[in-house]
Write a protein that holds these residues in place. Structure first.
Motif, short mmCIF file in Angstrom:
data_model
loop_
_atom_site.label_atom_id
_atom_site.label_comp_id
_atom_site.label_asym_id
_atom_site.label_seq_id
_atom_site.Cartn_x
_atom_site.Cartn_y
_atom_site.Cartn_z
N LYS A 203 3.94 0.95 -13.04
CA LYS A 203 3.43 0.03 -13.79
C LYS A 203 3.28 -1.44 -13.18
N LYS A 204 2.30 -2.30 -13.34
CA LYS A 204 2.39 -3.57 -12.68
C LYS A 204 3.81 -4.19 -12.56
N GLU A 205 4.54 -4.26 -13.87
CA GLU A 205 5.64 -5.26 -13.76
C GLU A 205 6.56 -4.38 -12.90
N PHE A 206 6.69 -3.23 -12.93
CA PHE A 206 7.65 -2.44 -12.04
C PHE A 206 7.42 -2.61 -10.36
N ALA A 207 6.30 -2.83 -10.01
CA ALA A 207 5.75 -3.28 -8.75
C ALA A 207 6.19 -4.67 -8.37
N GLU A 208 5.92 -5.55 -9.42
CA GLU A 208 6.50 -7.03 -9.12
C GLU A 208 7.83 -7.00 -8.87
N GLN A 209 8.77 -6.26 -9.65
CA GLN A 209 10.22 -6.49 -9.77
C GLN A 209 10.87 -5.88 -8.38
N VAL A 210 9.97 -5.01 -7.88
CA VAL A 210 10.41 -4.34 -6.48
C VAL A 210 9.67 -5.13 -5.38
N GLY A 211 8.97 -6.16 -5.56
CA GLY A 211 8.47 -7.00 -4.54
C GLY A 211 7.47 -6.31 -3.81
N CYS A 212 6.42 -5.43 -4.30
CA CYS A 212 5.35 -4.45 -3.60
C CYS A 212 4.21 -4.31 -4.52
N HIS A 213 3.15 -4.35 -3.76
CA HIS A 213 1.99 -4.08 -4.56
C HIS A 213 1.72 -2.66 -5.31
N ARG A 214 1.27 -2.68 -6.29
CA ARG A 214 1.12 -1.43 -7.10
C ARG A 214 0.42 -0.26 -6.59
N ARG A 215 -0.75 -0.86 -5.69
CA ARG A 215 -1.19 0.32 -4.80
C ARG A 215 -0.54 0.99 -3.91
#
Length: 255
Positions: A203-215
């Motif tokens: 999920k986009k929110e998870f990617a933001e939390q770990v500091g990385c692009h979702r792709r």
């Protein structure tokens, strides 16, 4: 003054062996203590020879050697082909060897060859070192194999085979290092770890939390799962291969 002849020495050996038998038959007899006291000097000399250094009565090695001598009294058999003192030497050597193997700092002090092979004494430390290293190599190989099998079992819970992991592993060092940092961020938080292990899609929110692009997370999800497993589970040889501390850190099992 002449020293004792062969006949005298044989009588002495017979006397010792007779008393050893008596000590075995009667545990309450003072003979055992007398034998130990009378042969303290012999025990210390044996310990010094095996350790290749001067052993004092205050040293741990001397205590180990005395225990070996006492063990020899317990286990010597009257019909043995070797004399008691030769048997005692073997037992003392075995006990000191076991002691030094558990205390790696003493590795170069142990002698594992017969006492009468004096011409080769300069080679003893190298022989012991090689033997010990071979033993360590075997243990390491067995542990590595065990860790790999456990690692494979954990990956199968995510339907990931070892072959598949190898195929999708990033070729560039920088990418691998960046993904390792992301994996460390994931396992540093129980909430993030639970989300990562349970959600089927990134999920986009998870990617933001770990500091990385979702792709990036989606493209390298399999490799990230493998890193998370290594960080969470007790797999010291694989952690060492990745340059990580041996202890696992944070998080619960990722299943």
């Amino acid at each position: 003054m002449h020293g004792p002849g062969d006949g005298d020495r044989n009588l002495l050996e017979m006397d010792i062996e007779t008393r050893v038998k008596e000590a075995q038959e009667d545990p309450s007899s003072p003979i055992r203590d007398e034998l130990i006291i009378e042969n303290r000097q012999y025990v210390r000399k044996v310990a010094s020879k095996i350790c290749k250094k001067h052993i004092r009565i205050q040293d741990d090695e001397y205590s180990i050697a005395l225990m070996g001598f006492n063990e020899a009294i317990n286990n010597y058999k009257e019909n043995q082909s070797t004399a008691f003192l030769s048997f005692a030497y073997t037992v003392i050597k075995r006990r000191l060897t076991d002691y030094f193997r558990s205390e790696k700092r003493h590795l170069y002090q142990v002698s594992l060859v017969p006492a009468d092979a004096k011409s080769q004494e300069s080679n003893y430390p190298e022989v012991v070192k090689k033997s010990f290293e071979e033993h360590q190599d075997i243990e390491l190989k067995e542990k590595r194999q065990s860790d790999v099998e456990e690692f494979r079992d954990h990956l199968l819970k995510f339907n990931i085979s070892m072959d598949k992991l190898v195929k999708v592993s990033p070729k560039h060092k920088d990418t691998r290092e960046n993904l390792l940092k992301i994996a460390q961020r994931i396992v540093s938080s129980e909430e993030l770890l639970e989300q990562f292990c349970k959600q089927q899609r990134i999920k986009k929110e998870f990617a933001e939390q770990v500091g990385c692009h979702r792709r990036t997370l989606k493209r390298h999800r399999i490799y990230l799962i493998a890193l998370v497993v290594v960080l969470v589970e007790n797999l010291p040889t694989i952690r060492s291969y990745l340059g990580l501390p041996a202890e696992r850190k944070g998080g619960e099992e990722c299943e």
